[in-house]
Design an enzyme around this catalytic site. Structure first.
Site, PDB file in Angstrom:
ATOM      1  N   CYS A 260       0.931  13.595  27.180  1.00 37.77           N
ATOM      2  CA  CYS A 260       2.041  14.516  27.456  1.00 37.77           C
ATOM      3  C   CYS A 260       1.887  15.304  28.758  1.00 37.77           C
ATOM      4  CB  CYS A 260       2.181  15.503  26.298  1.00 37.77           C
ATOM      5  SG  CYS A 260       2.660  14.691  24.782  1.00 37.77           S
TER       6      CYS A 260
HETATM    7  N1  LIG Z   1       1.137  11.629  21.177  1.00 39.97           N
HETATM    8  C1  LIG Z   1       1.551  12.869  21.220  1.00 39.97           C
HETATM    9  O1  LIG Z   1       0.783  13.797  21.060  1.00 39.97           O
HETATM   10  C2  LIG Z   1       3.025  13.194  21.443  1.00 39.97           C
HETATM   11  C3  LIG Z   1       3.467  14.478  21.127  1.00 39.97           C
HETATM   12  C4  LIG Z   1       4.786  14.791  21.311  1.00 39.97           C
HETATM   13  C5  LIG Z   1       5.656  13.836  21.848  1.00 39.97           C
HETATM   14  N2  LIG Z   1       5.204  12.606  22.183  1.00 39.97           N
HETATM   15  C6  LIG Z   1       6.166  11.637  22.714  1.00 39.97           C
HETATM   16  O2  LIG Z   1       6.538  10.746  21.682  1.00 39.97           O
HETATM   17  C7  LIG Z   1       6.777   9.431  22.211  1.00 39.97           C
HETATM   18  C8  LIG Z   1       5.923   8.418  21.479  1.00 39.97           C
HETATM   19  O3  LIG Z   1       4.559   8.686  21.752  1.00 39.97           O
HETATM   20  P1  LIG Z   1       3.353   8.195  20.854  1.00 39.97           P
HETATM   21  O4  LIG Z   1       2.190   9.021  21.268  1.00 39.97           O
HETATM   22  O5  LIG Z   1       3.724   8.150  19.411  1.00 39.97           O
HETATM   23  O6  LIG Z   1       3.180   6.681  21.376  1.00 39.97           O
HETATM   24  P2  LIG Z   1       2.159   5.582  20.828  1.00 39.97           P
HETATM   25  O7  LIG Z   1       1.785   4.760  22.003  1.00 39.97           O
HETATM   26  O8  LIG Z   1       1.123   6.201  19.962  1.00 39.97           O
HETATM   27  O9  LIG Z   1       3.074   4.690  19.859  1.00 39.97           O
HETATM   28  C9  LIG Z   1       4.150   3.935  20.268  1.00 39.97           C
HETATM   29  C10 LIG Z   1       4.333   2.757  19.308  1.00 39.97           C
HETATM   30  O10 LIG Z   1       5.496   2.055  19.729  1.00 39.97           O
HETATM   31  C11 LIG Z   1       5.261   0.669  19.582  1.00 39.97           C
HETATM   32  N3  LIG Z   1       6.223  -0.037  20.406  1.00 39.97           N
HETATM   33  C12 LIG Z   1       6.190  -0.267  21.752  1.00 39.97           C
HETATM   34  N4  LIG Z   1       7.327  -0.901  22.140  1.00 39.97           N
HETATM   35  C13 LIG Z   1       8.071  -1.082  21.015  1.00 39.97           C
HETATM   36  C14 LIG Z   1       9.366  -1.629  20.778  1.00 39.97           C
HETATM   37  N5  LIG Z   1      10.102  -2.126  21.757  1.00 39.97           N
HETATM   38  N6  LIG Z   1       9.833  -1.621  19.510  1.00 39.97           N
HETATM   39  C15 LIG Z   1       9.100  -1.107  18.499  1.00 39.97           C
HETATM   40  N7  LIG Z   1       7.877  -0.567  18.669  1.00 39.97           N
HETATM   41  C16 LIG Z   1       7.376  -0.537  19.913  1.00 39.97           C
HETATM   42  C17 LIG Z   1       3.816   0.490  19.960  1.00 39.97           C
HETATM   43  O11 LIG Z   1       3.302  -0.720  19.436  1.00 39.97           O
HETATM   44  C18 LIG Z   1       3.189   1.744  19.331  1.00 39.97           C
HETATM   45  O12 LIG Z   1       2.762   1.490  18.010  1.00 39.97           O
HETATM   46  C19 LIG Z   1       6.510   9.551  23.711  1.00 39.97           C
HETATM   47  O13 LIG Z   1       7.716   9.814  24.374  1.00 39.97           O
HETATM   48  C20 LIG Z   1       5.620  10.770  23.808  1.00 39.97           C
HETATM   49  O14 LIG Z   1       5.730  11.406  25.066  1.00 39.97           O
HETATM   50  C21 LIG Z   1       3.895  12.251  21.965  1.00 39.97           C
END
Ligand SMILES: NC(=O)c1ccc[n+]([C@@H]2O[C@H](COP(=O)([O-])OP(=O)(O)OC[C@H]3O[C@@H](n4cnc5c(N)ncnc54)[C@H](O)[C@@H]3O)[C@@H](O)[C@H]2O)c1
Length: 419
Positions: A260
């Site tokens: 982030c």
């Molecule tokens: N990790 C954090 O602490 C956090 C906190 C707040 C917000 N966010 C935001 O949330 C969003 C997601 O982040 P995250 O950390 O969960 O990501 P992540 O990488 O942990 O998970 C993403 C998942 O999406 C899957 N994926 C990729 N392409 C895909 C598709 N086309 N269809 C279906 N699945 C698909 C991947 O295989 C993975 O399992 C981002 O925008 C991030 O900025 C993250």
């Protein structure tokens, strides 16, 4: 089989979100392109530390499912998108994953669907990118389906504030969109805060992360000044934090990490250019924070120089803790990676120890046992619990402490160099 809530993207955000809805008694489906992850989820085998396998198993027994098949979205009432929003190599927003997934969702969109974007992004994304892709299905917003933005605010590894009890900010394209989304989240999380547009909700998340980035840069700059002035900056931060109002404590460190804070602010910088506006605080904070691994390498070099009469070149250096924050194994954007690269470029023989990270394939390294006597310097990059840092102080090597982990003992020891 009908589903109340489908979550596209089973990662750090999607899996805890699924837990909260499942525990509220909703039927939940996780949709992910990664077949191995889907299989693990369906076996109750968790890869997200915040949702332990025993919890996941209980939820799977209660009906939580995962699939790679987007067609199953047709039978869901609500579709939440929790997909990655990275930066391109040129540090510009890369919405390709979210946009292509939205096109797939549009092919399955039906009357009555509620779609909510949770991924962090710039203001305007929901209206300018998601809405036209969904309307390409022929269905109309407000009449046929609803669309909102609601930022995820989870802090992985944190136990006191979780997806359940952190208030959920919701802003829809229409008032009805906001209400439908608020009602859905209200059925599972403790508090919902409505705003009047998706743009407000999108910018809320960015403001929170920019606030952190700017304040971290401020203390990083002051820590560097304090080194020259021979003032213990950690003591200053602790003292300032005794003020009951008007001050919030931020700690300096070896650089920003995680998915982030190093990334999200640049989503706004990019969008601001469209309005002939330069987000100078964000750029300046990025510059100060990105310089920290270089500064920390120079501290290691100084400590070896004065503490061991050795140059960095040829010295044995142990990096202690490589995850981007304590007590989890998340390596994304970890400043330890940059520091290791810089130490190696300076000729040091680098090893690392991290109880949460067994391998660093990009560096060809595996975690080694914590045997201080084998090293000339130990650089404390991430202060995981379960390690007696004070005990390291007189164990032989010079200690370079970027986290104030060695506390009072470190402050009094000539063997410890602190950021
Ligand atoms: N990790 C954090 O602490 C956090 C906190 C707040 C917000 N966010 C935001 O949330 C969003 C997601 O982040 P995250 O950390 O969960 O990501 P992540 O990488 O942990 O998970 C993403 C998942 O999406 C899957 N994926 C990729 N392409 C895909 C598709 N086309 N269809 C279906 N699945 C698909 C991947 O295989 C993975 O399992 C981002 O925008 C991030 O900025 C993250």
């Amino acid at each position: 089989m009908s589903t109340d809530v489908a979550i596209v993207g089973a990662g750090y955000v999607g899996v805890p979100l699924a837990q909260v809805f499942a525990e509220a008694g909703r039927s939940v489906l996780l949709v992910d392109v990664d077949a191995a992850r889907v299989e693990r989820l369906n076996h109750g085998d968790s890869y997200i530390e915040d949702v332990p396998s025993e919890t996941l198993k209980r939820l799977v027994d209660g009906g939580l499912r995962a699939t790679t098949d987007y067609d199953e979205l047709r039978d869901a009432d609500a579709i939440l998108i929790a997909l990655p929003t990275p930066l391109s190599k040129q540090r510009e927003p890369d919405l390709s994953i979210v946009n292509s997934a939205t096109e797939e969702i549009a092919k399955r969109l039906r009357k009555g669907h509620l779609v909510v974007l949770e991924s962090t992004t710039y203001p305007g994304t929901t209206r300018e990118e998601i809405l036209p892709r969904l309307e390409a299905s022929g269905l109309r917003i407000g009449e046929d389906f609803n669309l909102a933005f609601s930022p995820e605010r989870v802090d992985p590894g944190r136990l006191d504030w979780t997806t359940k009890n952190v208030p959920k900010v919701v802003g829809g394209i229409t008032d009805t969109c906001t209400e439908r989304a608020a009602e859905l989240y209200g059925s599972a999380v403790d508090t919902v805060h409505r705003v009047t547009s998706p743009e407000s909700a999108e910018l809320t998340k960015l403001l929170e992360n920019i606030f952190r980035s700017v304040n971290i840069a401020l203390v990083n700059e002051m820590a560097q000044l304090c080194e020259r002035m021979k003032i213990d900056f950690w003591e200053v931060v602790d003292a300032a934090a005794t003020k009951p109002f008007g001050f919030m404590s931020f700690k300096p460190g070896p650089g920003l990490g995680g998915h982030c804070i190093p990334i999200d602010p640049f989503y706004l910088t990019w969008k601001a250019r469209e309005f002939d506006f330069y987000t100078e605080f964000i750029e300046l904070a990025g510059k100060v924070n990105e310089n920290m691994p270089w500064h920390c390498r120079s501290l290691v070099s100084q400590a070896l120089n004065h503490g061991k009469q050795k140059s960095l070149k040829g010295s044995e250096v142990l990096v202690l803790g490589v995850a981007y924050k304590p007590n989890i194994g998340d390596m994304r954007e970890s400043p330890a990676l940059k520091l290791i690269e810089l130490l190696e470029a300076g000729g040091a023989n680098v090893s690392y120890h991290d109880p949460h990270v067994a391998e660093l394939p990009e560096h060809g390294l595996s975690s080694v046992p914590l045997e201080p006597a084998k090293f000339d310097a130990i650089a404390i990059v991430t202060d995981h619990a379960g390690i007696d840092y004070e005990d390291l102080v007189d164990s032989g090597p010079v200690i370079v402490d970027f986290r104030n982990a060695t506390g009072e003992r470190g402050r009094l020891s000539a063997n410890v160099w602190k950021l």
